[in-house]
Motif scaffolding. Structure first.
Motif, PDB file in Angstrom:
ATOM      1  N   ARG A 162     127.427  59.566  25.071  1.00 33.72           N
ATOM      2  CA  ARG A 162     127.702  58.506  26.053  1.00 33.72           C
ATOM      3  C   ARG A 162     128.960  57.719  25.685  1.00 33.72           C
ATOM      4  O   ARG A 162     129.527  57.037  26.526  1.00 33.72           O
ATOM      5  CB  ARG A 162     126.508  57.549  26.147  1.00 33.72           C
ATOM      6  CG  ARG A 162     125.264  58.210  26.739  1.00 33.72           C
ATOM      7  CD  ARG A 162     124.158  57.200  26.918  1.00 33.72           C
ATOM      8  NE  ARG A 162     124.503  56.225  27.948  1.00 33.72           N
ATOM      9  CZ  ARG A 162     124.085  54.960  27.948  1.00 33.72           C
ATOM     10  NH1 ARG A 162     123.333  54.506  26.971  1.00 33.72           N
ATOM     11  NH2 ARG A 162     124.426  54.159  28.930  1.00 33.72           N
ATOM     12  N   PRO A 202     122.289  66.480  19.302  1.00 34.09           N
ATOM     13  CA  PRO A 202     121.643  65.173  19.478  1.00 34.09           C
ATOM     14  C   PRO A 202     122.669  64.049  19.496  1.00 34.09           C
ATOM     15  O   PRO A 202     123.689  64.167  18.828  1.00 34.09           O
ATOM     16  CB  PRO A 202     120.744  65.042  18.238  1.00 34.09           C
ATOM     17  CG  PRO A 202     120.633  66.429  17.661  1.00 34.09           C
ATOM     18  CD  PRO A 202     121.871  67.144  18.066  1.00 34.09           C
ATOM     19  N   THR A 203     122.376  62.965  20.184  1.00 34.76           N
ATOM     20  CA  THR A 203     121.136  62.705  20.889  1.00 34.76           C
ATOM     21  C   THR A 203     121.387  62.350  22.357  1.00 34.76           C
ATOM     22  O   THR A 203     120.486  61.862  23.016  1.00 34.76           O
ATOM     23  CB  THR A 203     120.391  61.512  20.240  1.00 34.76           C
ATOM     24  OG1 THR A 203     121.311  60.405  20.184  1.00 34.76           O
ATOM     25  CG2 THR A 203     119.903  61.821  18.868  1.00 34.76           C
ATOM     26  N   GLN A 204     122.582  62.588  22.854  1.00 41.58           N
ATOM     27  CA  GLN A 204     122.897  62.049  24.185  1.00 41.58           C
ATOM     28  C   GLN A 204     123.357  63.109  25.166  1.00 41.58           C
ATOM     29  O   GLN A 204     124.034  62.806  26.149  1.00 41.58           O
ATOM     30  CB  GLN A 204     123.960  60.944  24.049  1.00 41.58           C
ATOM     31  CG  GLN A 204     123.468  59.782  23.199  1.00 41.58           C
ATOM     32  CD  GLN A 204     124.538  58.746  22.920  1.00 41.58           C
ATOM     33  OE1 GLN A 204     125.723  59.044  22.894  1.00 41.58           O
ATOM     34  NE2 GLN A 204     124.109  57.511  22.713  1.00 41.58           N
ATOM     35  N   ASP A 206     123.593  65.216  28.267  1.00 40.98           N
ATOM     36  CA  ASP A 206     123.166  64.897  29.634  1.00 40.98           C
ATOM     37  C   ASP A 206     123.826  65.901  30.579  1.00 40.98           C
ATOM     38  O   ASP A 206     125.023  65.798  30.846  1.00 40.98           O
ATOM     39  CB  ASP A 206     123.580  63.467  29.979  1.00 40.98           C
ATOM     40  CG  ASP A 206     123.035  63.046  31.333  1.00 40.98           C
ATOM     41  OD1 ASP A 206     123.345  63.721  32.340  1.00 40.98           O
ATOM     42  OD2 ASP A 206     122.297  62.051  31.384  1.00 40.98           O
ATOM     43  N   ALA A 308     115.804  66.647  22.098  1.00 42.39           N
ATOM     44  CA  ALA A 308     115.994  65.197  22.273  1.00 42.39           C
ATOM     45  C   ALA A 308     116.191  64.866  23.752  1.00 42.39           C
ATOM     46  O   ALA A 308     115.680  63.854  24.255  1.00 42.39           O
ATOM     47  CB  ALA A 308     117.196  64.723  21.452  1.00 42.39           C
ATOM     48  N   TRP A 309     116.919  65.730  24.461  1.00 38.42           N
ATOM     49  CA  TRP A 309     117.131  65.507  25.899  1.00 38.42           C
ATOM     50  C   TRP A 309     115.807  65.606  26.665  1.00 38.42           C
ATOM     51  O   TRP A 309     115.512  64.767  27.523  1.00 38.42           O
ATOM     52  CB  TRP A 309     118.147  66.514  26.439  1.00 38.42           C
ATOM     53  CG  TRP A 309     118.209  66.571  27.924  1.00 38.42           C
ATOM     54  CD1 TRP A 309     118.632  65.561  28.755  1.00 38.42           C
ATOM     55  CD2 TRP A 309     117.809  67.658  28.761  1.00 38.42           C
ATOM     56  NE1 TRP A 309     118.534  65.974  30.064  1.00 38.42           N
ATOM     57  CE2 TRP A 309     118.024  67.244  30.099  1.00 38.42           C
ATOM     58  CE3 TRP A 309     117.311  68.919  28.517  1.00 38.42           C
ATOM     59  CZ2 TRP A 309     117.744  68.084  31.196  1.00 38.42           C
ATOM     60  CZ3 TRP A 309     117.039  69.753  29.608  1.00 38.42           C
ATOM     61  CH2 TRP A 309     117.248  69.328  30.919  1.00 38.42           C
ATOM     62  N   ALA A 311     112.863  64.998  25.531  1.00 37.51           N
ATOM     63  CA  ALA A 311     112.058  63.808  25.192  1.00 37.51           C
ATOM     64  C   ALA A 311     112.540  62.602  25.997  1.00 37.51           C
ATOM     65  O   ALA A 311     111.741  61.818  26.516  1.00 37.51           O
ATOM     66  CB  ALA A 311     112.144  63.524  23.693  1.00 37.51           C
ATOM     67  N   ARG A 312     113.858  62.483  26.121  1.00 35.42           N
ATOM     68  CA  ARG A 312     114.420  61.348  26.867  1.00 35.42           C
ATOM     69  C   ARG A 312     114.138  61.444  28.353  1.00 35.42           C
ATOM     70  O   ARG A 312     113.945  60.432  29.025  1.00 35.42           O
ATOM     71  CB  ARG A 312     115.936  61.282  26.681  1.00 35.42           C
ATOM     72  CG  ARG A 312     116.393  60.414  25.561  1.00 35.42           C
ATOM     73  CD  ARG A 312     117.872  60.031  25.672  1.00 35.42           C
ATOM     74  NE  ARG A 312     118.708  60.998  26.344  1.00 35.42           N
ATOM     75  CZ  ARG A 312     119.172  62.116  25.789  1.00 35.42           C
ATOM     76  NH1 ARG A 312     118.868  62.398  24.552  1.00 35.42           N
ATOM     77  NH2 ARG A 312     119.931  62.938  26.487  1.00 35.42           N
ATOM     78  N   SER A 313     114.151  62.670  28.878  1.00 41.75           N
ATOM     79  CA  SER A 313     114.021  62.796  30.327  1.00 41.75           C
ATOM     80  C   SER A 313     112.566  62.886  30.773  1.00 41.75           C
ATOM     81  O   SER A 313     112.280  62.963  31.946  1.00 41.75           O
ATOM     82  CB  SER A 313     114.821  64.004  30.830  1.00 41.75           C
ATOM     83  OG  SER A 313     114.541  65.146  30.072  1.00 41.75           O
ATOM     84  N   LYS A 314     111.631  62.859  29.836  1.00 37.36           N
ATOM     85  CA  LYS A 314     110.204  62.883  30.165  1.00 37.36           C
ATOM     86  C   LYS A 314     109.862  61.697  31.057  1.00 37.36           C
ATOM     87  O   LYS A 314     110.260  60.589  30.795  1.00 37.36           O
ATOM     88  CB  LYS A 314     109.360  62.797  28.883  1.00 37.36           C
ATOM     89  CG  LYS A 314     108.320  63.903  28.791  1.00 37.36           C
ATOM     90  CD  LYS A 314     107.557  63.838  27.475  1.00 37.36           C
ATOM     91  CE  LYS A 314     107.335  65.231  26.948  1.00 37.36           C
ATOM     92  NZ  LYS A 314     106.983  65.268  25.552  1.00 37.36           N
ATOM     93  N   LYS A 316     110.996  61.041  33.862  1.00 34.49           N
ATOM     94  CA  LYS A 316     112.030  60.785  34.861  1.00 34.49           C
ATOM     95  C   LYS A 316     111.994  61.834  35.960  1.00 34.49           C
ATOM     96  O   LYS A 316     112.705  61.724  36.944  1.00 34.49           O
ATOM     97  CB  LYS A 316     113.405  60.814  34.196  1.00 34.49           C
ATOM     98  CG  LYS A 316     113.751  59.579  33.404  1.00 34.49           C
ATOM     99  CD  LYS A 316     115.245  59.593  33.115  1.00 34.49           C
ATOM    100  CE  LYS A 316     115.589  58.832  31.834  1.00 34.49           C
ATOM    101  NZ  LYS A 316     116.869  59.267  31.306  1.00 34.49           N
TER     102      LYS A 316
END
Ligand SMILES: [Zn+2]
Length: 319
Positions: A162, A202-204, A206, A308-309, A311-314, A316
């Protein structure tokens, strides 16, 4: 200290940052009208090579105006604090989201130790030197930097991280892409040109933002992309298409394994299968085992990044 240099057109030189192994990471020097900048600098262990490269190029340490740090991943920016101590007039140019982590690297160290483990972190990166706040220049999206006789434009490009920007040298149809235009090892070149893979570390990571950032760079119609891993590629439209296909494919692979007991094993295996297929189509003649070895680090980090992606997008929903 013998640096390995690759001289490119328009005052651009790649310096092997000697990260992990030769041919893995390149810091770039841009020289123009007696002034100079680095684009990405490698780790603490890279610093002696970069200083030796300046000497070989006949550039005084006082002539370096900028360290353009595309993002704060440690293979790109880990050596910046130590290097700045040797370059009295240089400032570190950073994305607003990256700057705080170079001024106070505590969270960066913690995050990198989580990825690499304590022992490997110490060996690969050593002790991070914080950058004094007064030597940091925060760059907004579209910010222009004057270096000697040329103007460089910095574009915020999310997707890999990011806090990532790329450096557009419009007058020379070149973009310094950090990790936003993937990874292309010269050892995998064939008669069909460069082989390219995305970096989803990791970790961003997208996917939609990454695709948009590639399109944004393409709009400048660059003829050369300068990657950290590993330096100059041309044939940009073909490589962009391959990258975009793979970003979408890797996101699909990650989703297909998100319910697995061990998603990492499935993701890694599918990524390797995809890359072996692409490598064969590209005419790469290494054996499967040799190719797996050449890409082992990327397989590992990309797998971690895709998990990691997920996990983050869970929660959404599909994006
Ligand atoms: Zn990176």
């Amino acid at each position: 200290m013998q640096p390995t240099l690759y001289r490119h057109p328009h005052g651009i030189t790649a310096v092997d940052a000697e990260y992990l192994y030769p041919g893995h990471a390149a810091a770039h020097v841009i020289a123009d009208a007696g002034r100079a900048a680095f684009v990405d600098v490698g780790t603490n262990h890279s610093v002696p090579y970069l200083l030796a490269a300046l000497e070989e190029l006949g550039i005084a340490r006082e002539a370096v105006d900028y360290l353009l740090l595309t993002h704060v991943h440690l293979d790109h920016a880990g050596g910046a604090g130590a290097l700045l101590r040797e370059l009295p007039n240089a400032r570190a140019v950073l994305h607003p989201r990256g700057a705080p982590h170079m001024i106070d690297p505590a969270r960066l160290i913690e995050g990198s130790k989580a990825v690499y483990g304590e022992e490997r972190f110490e060996r690969q990166y050593g002790e991070l030197v914080p950058i004094p706040a007064q030597r940091v220049q925060v760059a907004g999206d579209g910010e222009r930097i004057v270096l000697g006789g040329r103007t460089l434009e910095l574009l915020h490009t999310e997707g890999h991280a990011r806090h990532h920007y790329v450096v557009v040298d419009q007058a020379h149809a070149s973009i310094f892409t950090g990790d936003t235009f993937g990874i292309s090892y010269r050892a995998l070149d064939t008669e069909h040109g460069a082989f390219i893979t995305p970096s989803t570390v990791p970790t961003q990571f997208d996917p939609p933002q990454h695709l948009a950032s590639i399109d944004r760079m393409l709009a400048y119609r660059p003829q050369s992309m300068y990657l950290m891993h590993f330096s100059r590629v041309t044939d940009v439209p073909r490589l962009a298409a391959r990258l975009k296909e793979q970003i979408t494919a890797l996101a699909g692979i990650a989703r297909a394994h998100q319910g697995d007991a061990d998603p990492a094993a499935g993701i890694r295996a599918d990524m390797l299968a995809l890359w072996l297929t692409l490598a064969r189509a590209h005419g790469i003649r290494l054996s499967d085992a040799e190719l797996e070895q050449a890409l082992a680090g990327d397989l590992e980090l990309n797998t971690q990044g895709l998990i990691a992606w997920l996990a983050r997008s869970k929660g959404k929903g599909p994006s």
